[in-house]
Write an enzyme that holds these catalytic residues in place. Structure first.
Site, PDB file in Angstrom:
ATOM      1  N   ASN A 262      12.035  14.871  14.496  1.00 35.57           N
ATOM      2  CA  ASN A 262      10.666  15.193  14.600  1.00 35.57           C
ATOM      3  C   ASN A 262      10.212  14.710  15.859  1.00 35.57           C
ATOM      4  O   ASN A 262      10.678  13.479  16.423  1.00 35.57           O
ATOM      5  CB  ASN A 262       9.772  14.011  13.533  1.00 35.57           C
TER       6      ASN A 262
ATOM      7  N   GLY B 254       8.518   0.328   6.033  1.00 38.73           N
ATOM      8  CA  GLY B 254       9.136   1.293   7.183  1.00 38.73           C
ATOM      9  C   GLY B 254       7.870   1.051   7.942  1.00 38.73           C
ATOM     10  O   GLY B 254       6.603   1.129   7.718  1.00 38.73           O
TER      11      GLY B 254
ATOM     12  N   ASN C   9      11.664  -0.007   0.871  1.00 41.40           N
ATOM     13  CA  ASN C   9      10.500   1.042   1.163  1.00 41.40           C
ATOM     14  C   ASN C   9       9.831   0.639   2.563  1.00 41.40           C
ATOM     15  O   ASN C   9       9.474   1.524   3.158  1.00 41.40           O
ATOM     16  CB  ASN C   9       9.594   0.923   0.087  1.00 41.40           C
TER      17      ASN C   9
ATOM     18  N   ARG D 133       0.748  -1.212   0.071  1.00 49.05           N
ATOM     19  CA  ARG D 133      -0.035   0.098   0.003  1.00 49.05           C
ATOM     20  C   ARG D 133       0.897   1.198  -0.109  1.00 49.05           C
ATOM     21  O   ARG D 133       2.141   1.244   0.164  1.00 49.05           O
ATOM     22  CB  ARG D 133      -0.936   0.025   1.167  1.00 49.05           C
ATOM     23  N   GLY D 134       0.325   2.247  -0.392  1.00 51.19           N
ATOM     24  CA  GLY D 134       0.677   3.849   0.127  1.00 51.19           C
ATOM     25  C   GLY D 134       2.158   3.984  -1.044  1.00 51.19           C
ATOM     26  O   GLY D 134       1.968   3.627  -2.190  1.00 51.19           O
ATOM     27  N   ILE D 135       3.084   4.416  -0.294  1.00 48.37           N
ATOM     28  CA  ILE D 135       4.387   4.786  -1.162  1.00 48.37           C
ATOM     29  C   ILE D 135       4.897   3.572  -1.725  1.00 48.37           C
ATOM     30  O   ILE D 135       5.239   3.571  -3.162  1.00 48.37           O
ATOM     31  CB  ILE D 135       5.174   5.612  -0.408  1.00 48.37           C
TER      32      ILE D 135
ATOM     33  N   TYR E 173      12.254   6.537  14.741  1.00 48.13           N
ATOM     34  CA  TYR E 173      11.852   6.456  13.385  1.00 48.13           C
ATOM     35  C   TYR E 173      13.192   7.489  12.696  1.00 48.13           C
ATOM     36  O   TYR E 173      13.575   7.101  11.771  1.00 48.13           O
ATOM     37  CB  TYR E 173      10.636   7.274  13.202  1.00 48.13           C
TER      38      TYR E 173
END
Lengths: 428, 451, 289
Positions: free
Chosen positions: B351, B293, B291, B220-222, B357
């Site tokens: 962040n 993560g 990818n 999914r996603g990126i 992360y």
């Protein structure tokens, strides 16, 4: 087959959706939904998008009338090329394995280069039928030509006709549930409660361990939010199973519980078979070959044999044709319809009087090494969507053999309703 | 595809309202469509300094069917159409005085730049300067380009390429990328190219034809977008994700004619299983995109060991282990292999609540830098891509305020799309990107965070 | 319309059985004496395929080109009833209990054959709780006998004539330990069989009508139970055979019963018993001719 010049069909791999207990995760899914999802998972695993394989063969034991062309419909809804032919088979719980044998035989004969064998069943979306009387009345209503005829037909409908007929899991000729039959066999062979519970607990523990080490990563594709068989109880133990009340059999012979019998289950499976050349050209693996197969049936109605004992008869025929003994296998996959079925099967092979008297052998087939039996769990843990069990076992065993290295051999034994049995040999 | 605000701000009513309220007016970005020309208009090419790349640039553009214009004069006189891109060859700067030429060229040219235009400055690497004055001039490009990026409107971007002497042949691929719609959300980036074996006539339509690409986290996603773009560019994609995401994974694989491989990349035997799968099914691999993560956010003081360890295991250790296993597997990583590792803006800027992360993603940047020389030695590359605020299913669940601020605090005033990350990764995977190695490319619309 | 010669009456039409039951009930009192020598017959009888199909469904026979072994009984039964409801018949029909039925299938009978039926009564016999009488039926096709049956009915409390023989209602079977099938017999089993056989004896139709004749609930037709036994063995029977069944205790509706079978003397022994109590409803022997 063993001596012939035909080629052996390769098992490239398989896919199934996790099996779900009746009325749970797949309560809203139809056979076609599940089979299509299973085919799509197989397509994704082997990059078969838009491919036209030689044939897709699958079936379901419980089928709606609308599912008369179930497999072809599933193919049309899948990512396979719409030009892929398909047909349905049904041999009760032997459906999945029989489908694999049919595909393998066509590959062996050179009629097709690759094919998919599968099976699916739902007890959640089982067909309800209207009673015979109402059905006949409705048919005559439909064929009535005049208003008067129609009114006459309508007038024959009585409120009592409106109760639907729910399909029962019972043998039509004996009126007994399969579990009742198994209980009779269990009593005849003196199969005890504890050994059944042990077998059941081991099945759960072994399958849970197999999941944990990723064995099913390339055999199962999640469906409708389910990623593992929801019948699986990793913490199953003999102690817990011992607390369950018997559900089949009577008196002392009542040893069969919901824990050592398979539950009603929904699910689907598929296996990709091919010639070695086809697999090689596609860069696909050959996990194992389907060497040979045998079916047998017993007279469980008036002949006094147990309903689920047919594999016991099929195996010696298969062994003799292939010049093998029962001990010549690295893995045994005996379908766990009931724990007692597996135990009775093995006991019969060890029994001299039975092997001589019933199987016509000179000596008993002998014992098998329990450490090689259902090493990654079987139907008691996964559940048993009738027609889907064969595909589950073929794909899993082929992978086990592949992991064990070349020249390893496995035996599959599946009992089926109607007193039938389908058995097969796989070799890596 | 664009976010709701971009759509709104570009609608008739939205345009009026946002203008009157002085709200940001995010542009609809020019993104790559198969078959479209490299640029929708001409390019103005100018120089400051000696400019040794001018001929190379002109040749590349002519090959791509792009009209090359002469520099615009200070009085605004032009030779026709508004440019879609402005390229400044600033190689050969000897001292800050040479930068005046940059100003003279850029100011009038950028003034006439179309929407979704491109400004690309080519310079010599500051690190290789032979005098402080030269180094000063070269480093000045950095501040120049970043500032242009912040001044540009209407979806235009500014980036710089440092091209050392001898690496001229490596320029073509990056040049095309930065001018094309593939780099829509790449803004304010400065990359250094190196000398490498670059193919003579790369396949522009299907640059990855015949390649086998692995994408982790592809369900999914990126990850799904990466798989789709790699497949669009001709690669056979082996889509990898955890078994529990297998149904989504199968959908992605089936949608792109790829194959699905259910694998928990943190399992001890995962590298070996991936190696065996690639060897058995494909005999080797050309492109590997790390990818996969996860996030397990918590302030450091409240973070338990599990959160720390699982994030590290998935985001960093698995990338290390799998890459090492691929390198160790004899002949598996094919000549000209490409490894692209997904990092994150958090790994650059940090962040709050993401110590685990951000640490893992910063680690990725260090990893590719360290591995780059070894990869170069075998004709391969390894790079990182650091996405900024990308609109995905994950961000859709963020609180409205956080999401809106996150998506606006960048020069393009909007969040990127998964396809923007995927395009950058697909470019780095191309044979023509041979000269980009050990770099971290941010896909962030020139985010203000960590810039 | 009927032709009569030497005590043999040939009926042109099958008699109306509901009317016969009514007539027999109304004329039940004051019966006695010897069995009449009357023979009732019908000739050229053909089977209605729809009726046969209905019968096959209810008894679980496959619909085939030959008649189920019990089907000629359905054809002959109206004649038996006509005989028994006649005032000359010494026993009152209401209360008569079917206690034994023997059928001899001399060869399979095709469904399209034209059949000649003849029934007669014989063997007025003494029984420990009354008297029995045998209703015999014979079916001929193209002049040759192909099927015959002997139905023994018991009249409780009735008295056989002086010098009557001892009644024989026992059928001996071997050990039948193994239940091979379980049947759920629903409460409308009697009505369903009545519909396809024409045997509308009220004791089979409902609890209410059965009570009127002294039964606590409706009971299944003995011939239905027998037919189901034969259907269960359908393809394991020789072409020519005798099936002899004794109807023991009534099978009250609804019930769950078991069928036990065992090979015996080239044929079969069979028993139908209550699944719970083991009460024996029927035992039968099937022997090849």
């Amino acid at each position: 087959m063993a001596e012939s010049t035909t080629r052996r069909a390769a098992i490239v791999g398989g896919n199934r959706i996790p099996f779900a207990r009746s009325g749970t995760a797949y309560a809203q899914a139809s056979n076609q939904d599940m089979l299509t999802a299973t085919l799509d998972g197989l397509v994704a695993r082997f990059g078969l998008q838009g491919e036209s394989v030689g044939e897709v063969v699958a079936g379901a034991v419980l089928k709606h009338a609308r599912d008369f062309n179930l497999t072809r419909e599933a193919v049309l809804g899948s990512k396979l090329a719409p030009t892929t032919p398909a047909y349905d088979v049904q041999q009760a719980c032997g459906t999945g394995l029989e489908a694999a044998v049919l595909v393998a035989n066509k590959i062996a004969l050179g009629q097709i280069e690759a094919g998919i064998a599968g099976g699916v069943d739902t007890t959640s979306d089982a067909p309800l039928a209207v009673g015979d009387d109402l059905r006949r009345t409705l048919i005559s209503l439909n064929s009535a030509k005049t208003v008067q005829d129609r009114l006459r037909a309508l007038a024959r409908i009585r409120p009592g006709m409106l109760a639907p007929e729910i399909p029962r899991n019972a043998e039509p000729r004996t009126g007994l549930a399969m579990g009742d039959h198994a209980a009779i066999t269990a009593a005849e062979w003196g199969i005890g409660r504890e050994e059944q519970d042990e077998l059941a607990a081991r099945s759960h523990q072994r399958m849970a361990a197999a999941y944990d080490r990723g064995f099913f990563d390339d055999l199962v594709t999640p469906f409708l939010g389910l990623a593992r068989d929801n019948n699986l109880r990793p913490d199953s133990s003999v102690e817990k199973l011992a607390k369950l009340q018997p559900v089949f059999g009577t008196g002392e012979g009542a040893t069969m519980t919901a824990g050592n019998s398979t539950p009603l289950t929904d699910g689907a499976s598929a296996v990709l078979l091919a010639s070695d050349e086809w697999a090689r050209a596609k860069g696909l693996p050959v996990l194992a070959h389907l060497v040979d197969a045998q079916t047998a049936a017993v007279d469980y109605v008036h002949g006094g044999e147990g309903l689920l004992m047919a594999p016991v008869y099929a195996v010696p025929v298969l062994l003799a044709r292939n010049g093998l003994t029962l001990q010549d296998f690295d893995f045994y996959e005996i379908h766990e319809a009931f724990a007692s079925t597996v135990l009775a099967t093995m006991k019969a092979w060890e029994d001299e009087a039975f092997c001589k008297g019933k199987l016509g052998l000179d000596a008993p087939l002998g014992a098998i090494d329990r450490a090689r039996l259902n090493v990654n769990g079987s139907s008691l843990a996964a559940g048993h969507p009738f027609a889907a069990t064969g595909g589950r076992i073929v794909a899993s065993l082929a992978k086990m053999l592949h992991e064990a290295g070349p020249g390893k051999r496995g035996l599959i034994s599946i009992c089926a309703a109607g007193g039938q049995g389908v058995v097969a040999i796989l070799e890596s | 595809m664009a976010d709701w605000y971009t759509t709104f701000a570009n609608s008739g009513l939205g345009t009026t309202i946002t203008k009157q309220l002085g709200l940001p007016r995010p542009a609809e970005l020019r993104r790559h469509e198969p078959g479209q020309p490299l640029l929708p208009g001409p390019v103005v090419v100018g120089s400051a300094g000696a400019g040794r790349l001018r001929d190379t640039v002109t040749a590349v553009l002519r090959d791509a069917g792009v009209t090359v214009q002469s520099p615009v004069t200070a009085d605004g006189a032009t030779d026709g159409e508004k440019p879609a891109a402005v390229v400044l060859d600033a190689t050969g700067l000897t001292g800050p005085g040479d930068l005046a030429g940059a100003h003279d060229f850029l100011a009038p040219a950028i003034k006439r730049l179309r929407a979704s235009g491109r400004v690309l400055v080519l310079a010599d690497p500051p690190a290789e300067a032979t005098s402080p004055a030269q180094a000063a001039a070269r480093q000045a490009v950095d501040g120049l380009v970043r500032s242009i990026g912040k001044e540009l409107l209407d979806g235009s971007t500014a980036n710089a390429l440092f091209v050392p002497e001898g690496a001229e042949a490596s320029l073509a691929g990056p040049l095309r990328f930065f001018l094309s719609g593939r780099s829509a959300y790449v803004d304010g980036q400065l990359l250094t190219v190196t000398a490498a074996d670059v193919p003579e006539n790369p396949d522009e339509v299907a640059p990855l034809a015949g390649k086998v690409a692995v994408v982790t986290g592809a369900a999914r996603g990126i990850g799904a977008a990466i798989a789709q773009v790699l497949a669009r560019d001709g690669a056979h994609v082996v889509a990898v994700d955890v078994p529990a995401a297998g149904d989504k994974l199968a959908e992605v694989a089936n949608g792109i004619g790829g194959t699905a491989l259910q694998l928990d990349i943190t399992a001890a035997d995962a590298p070996q299983r991936l190696v065996e799968h690639l060897r058995e099914r494909h005999g080797g691999v050309d492109v590997v995109v790390h990818n996969a993560g996860i996030t397990r956010d918590k302030l450091l003081v409240n973070m338990d060991a599990t959160r720390w360890n699982t994030v590290m295991a998935v985001n960093l250790q698995a990338q290390l282990d799998i890459t090492q296993a691929l390198l160790d597997a004899d002949g598996l990583l094919r000549d000209g292999a490409r490894v692209v590792c997904v990092s994150s803006q958090s790994g650059i800027a940090g962040n709050r609540g993401q110590t685990n992360y951000a640490a893992s993603k910063a680690g990725v940047i260090g990893m590719v830098r360290a591995w780059a020389p070894g990869f170069a030695a075998r004709g391969a590359t390894i790079n990182a891509v650091a996405p900024g605020f990308i609109v995905t299913e994950m961000t859709a669940t963020m609180p409205f305020g956080t999401r809106e601020i996150g998506s606006r605090i960048n020069s393009l005033q909007q969040g990127g799309l998964p396809v923007d990350v995927a395009e950058t990764i697909a470019w780095l995977s191309q044979p023509a990107a041979a000269g980009v190695n050990g770099q971290t490319v941010r896909v962030c619309g020139q985010s203000m965070l960590g810039a | 319309m009927a032709g009569t010669s030497a005590g043999r009456t040939v009926l042109e039409q099958p008699p109306n059985m509901a009317a016969l039951f009514a007539k027999a009930a109304l004329t039940a009192r004051g019966r006695g004496g010897e069995l009449p020598a009357t023979r009732l017959a019908r000739t050229g009888v053909t089977v209605d395929p729809a009726e046969l199909a209905g019968y096959a469904r209810v008894c679980r026979f496959p619909l085939a080109d030959t008649l189920p072994a019990t089907y000629p009984h359905v054809l002959a039964f109206p004649l038996q009833l006509a005989l028994m409801s006649d005032r000359a018949f010494p026993l009152a029909l209401p209360g008569l209990v079917h206690v034994r039925n023997r059928i001899d299938v001399l060869r399979p009978i095709g469904t399209t054959e034209a059949l000649d039926l003849e029934v007669r009564a014989e063997r007025f016999a003494r029984h420990r709780s009354g008297a029995t009488v045998d209703l015999c039926a014979s079916v001929r096709s193209a002049g040759a006998e192909v099927w015959r049956s002997r139905s023994t009915y018991l009249a409780r409390g009735a008295t056989a004539p002086e010098g009557a023989p001892e009644s024989d209602v026992t059928v001996a079977v071997g050990d039948l330990d193994r239940a091979v099938a379980t049947w759920r017999v629903p409460d409308d089993a009697g009505r369903r069989y009545a519909k396809v056989s024409g045997d509308v004896n009220p004791i089979h139709l409902s609890g209410l009508t059965a009570k009127a004749f002294g039964f606590k609930r409706a009971i299944a037709h003995g011939m239905w139970v027998k037919a189901r036994v034969l259907a269960a063995l359908e393809n394991r029977l020789p072409d020519a055979f005798a099936v002899d069944a004794a109807f023991r205790k009534p099978l009250f509706l609804p019930s769950t019963v078991t069928l036990s079978t065992a090979p015996a003397e080239g044929g079969w022994d069979a028993a139908v018993r209550n699944a719970r109590s083991g009460t024996e409803h029927l035992v039968a022997t099937i022997r090849p001719h």
